[in-house]
Scaffold this motif. Structure first.
Motif, PDB file in Angstrom:
ATOM      1  N   SER A   9     -86.106   4.830 -16.435  1.00 55.66           N
ATOM      2  CA  SER A   9     -86.244   3.501 -15.842  1.00 55.66           C
ATOM      3  C   SER A   9     -84.958   2.701 -16.054  1.00 55.66           C
ATOM      4  CB  SER A   9     -87.398   2.733 -16.489  1.00 55.66           C
ATOM      5  OG  SER A   9     -88.584   3.470 -16.410  1.00 55.66           O
ATOM      6  N   LYS A  41     -94.747   0.459 -12.590  1.00 55.67           N
ATOM      7  CA  LYS A  41     -94.077  -0.362 -13.604  1.00 55.67           C
ATOM      8  C   LYS A  41     -93.466  -1.576 -12.932  1.00 55.67           C
ATOM      9  CE  LYS A  41     -92.665   2.633 -17.405  1.00 55.67           C
ATOM     10  NZ  LYS A  41     -91.518   3.256 -18.105  1.00 55.67           N
ATOM     11  N   LEU A  73     -89.869  13.996  -9.722  1.00 53.66           N
ATOM     12  CA  LEU A  73     -88.590  14.331 -10.336  1.00 53.66           C
ATOM     13  C   LEU A  73     -88.172  15.772 -10.003  1.00 53.66           C
ATOM     14  CD1 LEU A  73     -86.308  13.790 -12.360  1.00 53.66           C
ATOM     15  CD2 LEU A  73     -87.894  14.402 -14.190  1.00 53.66           C
ATOM     16  N   ARG A  87     -83.875  14.611 -21.489  1.00 50.57           N
ATOM     17  CA  ARG A  87     -84.615  13.460 -21.999  1.00 50.57           C
ATOM     18  C   ARG A  87     -84.180  13.225 -23.442  1.00 50.57           C
ATOM     19  NH1 ARG A  87     -87.090   9.737 -19.177  1.00 50.57           N
ATOM     20  NH2 ARG A  87     -88.886   9.566 -20.589  1.00 50.57           N
TER      21      ARG A  87
HETATM   22  O1  PNS Z   1     -87.481   5.759 -18.814  1.00 53.65           O
HETATM   23  P1  PNS Z   1     -88.887   6.227 -18.552  1.00 53.65           P
HETATM   24  O2  PNS Z   1     -89.707   5.092 -17.976  1.00 53.65           O
HETATM   25  O3  PNS Z   1     -89.514   6.831 -19.777  1.00 53.65           O
HETATM   26  O4  PNS Z   1     -88.784   7.385 -17.443  1.00 53.65           O
HETATM   27  C1  PNS Z   1     -89.935   8.045 -16.964  1.00 53.65           C
HETATM   28  C2  PNS Z   1     -89.592   8.905 -15.732  1.00 53.65           C
HETATM   29  C3  PNS Z   1     -88.962   8.055 -14.661  1.00 53.65           C
HETATM   30  C4  PNS Z   1     -88.633  10.009 -16.138  1.00 53.65           C
HETATM   31  C5  PNS Z   1     -90.918   9.537 -15.200  1.00 53.65           C
HETATM   32  O5  PNS Z   1     -91.858   8.540 -14.984  1.00 53.65           O
HETATM   33  C6  PNS Z   1     -90.713  10.344 -13.903  1.00 53.65           C
HETATM   34  O6  PNS Z   1     -90.189  11.435 -13.942  1.00 53.65           O
HETATM   35  N1  PNS Z   1     -91.115   9.746 -12.764  1.00 53.65           N
HETATM   36  C7  PNS Z   1     -90.963  10.374 -11.471  1.00 53.65           C
HETATM   37  C8  PNS Z   1     -92.313  10.799 -10.892  1.00 53.65           C
HETATM   38  C9  PNS Z   1     -92.741  12.152 -11.432  1.00 53.65           C
HETATM   39  O7  PNS Z   1     -92.088  13.167 -11.225  1.00 53.65           O
HETATM   40  N2  PNS Z   1     -93.873  12.136 -12.147  1.00 53.65           N
HETATM   41  C10 PNS Z   1     -94.430  13.340 -12.761  1.00 53.65           C
HETATM   42  C11 PNS Z   1     -93.806  13.538 -14.129  1.00 53.65           C
HETATM   43  S1  PNS Z   1     -94.728  14.665 -15.063  1.00 53.65           S
END
Ligand code: PNS
Length: 159
Positions: A9, A41, A73, A87
């Motif tokens: 984020s 969010k 993602l 991460r």
């Molecule tokens: O900085 P954050 O808020 O911890 O990041 C979380 C993030 C953006 C990496 C996660 O929410 C994400 O990958 N979102 C994209 C949607 C997705 O692929 N969701 C399934 C993940 S298991």
């Protein structure tokens, strides 16, 4: 070309994020720092503001690209031909959510590997949320975030 995606984020980017990006850069030829569009969010900084702050900081590091993505993602990773997702892991409290996300992403696309990097010890207690709280209460955040981020926080909170 070994390429990794560092998603998040970044609301806002902190010195802890930058530390993880520097570490990832040592392992990969290119690191894409990707800001997720997340309708659930309610971010403090707009998407454009978060991207600008990243461009001014992480964007200055060699072979680091700033991007944004919508949707899954793993789909973004595939489109960018990235084999890894980075991460940061700070403490045990991060682990449960990160573990769930890494395994779910692997289920969705087994070709994308998640790599956890630990930031410098002094950043293990740092988070965007806590930085915003300190700034909102008039505290000094200059040792936790880049100067442009501290300035942006001050601007928002003194309006
Ligand atoms: O900085 P954050 O808020 O911890 O990041 C979380 C993030 C953006 C990496 C996660 O929410 C994400 O990958 N979102 C994209 C949607 C997705 O692929 N969701 C399934 C993940 S298991």
């Amino acid at each position: 070309m070994r390429r990794a995606i560092y998603p998040g984020s970044f609301d806002p980017v902190t010195d802890g994020h930058l530390d993880v990006i520097e570490r990832a850069r040592k392992l990969f030829d290119e690191v894409i720092v990707a800001v997720a569009h997340n309708d659930e969010k309610q971010p403090f900084f707009s998407l454009e503001e978060r991207l600008d702050l990243l461009r001014e900081t992480a964007g200055k590091i060699d072979s680091v690209r700033i991007a944004q993505f919508k949707g899954l993602l793993v789909d973004f990773a595939r489109a960018e031909k990235a084999g890894a997702v980075i991460r940061g892991l700070r403490a045990v409290s991060d682990f449960e959510f990160e573990f769930q996300m890494a395994l779910m992403n692997r289920k969705l696309d087994a070709a994308v590997e998640t790599i956890f990097l630990m930031p410098k010890e002094e950043y293990t207690y740092l988070s965007s949320r806590i930085v915003k709280e300190i700034a909102s209460l008039g505290g000094d955040v200059s040792s936790f975030v880049p100067a442009c981020v501290a300035k942006a926080l001050n601007r928002k909170f003194t309006r």
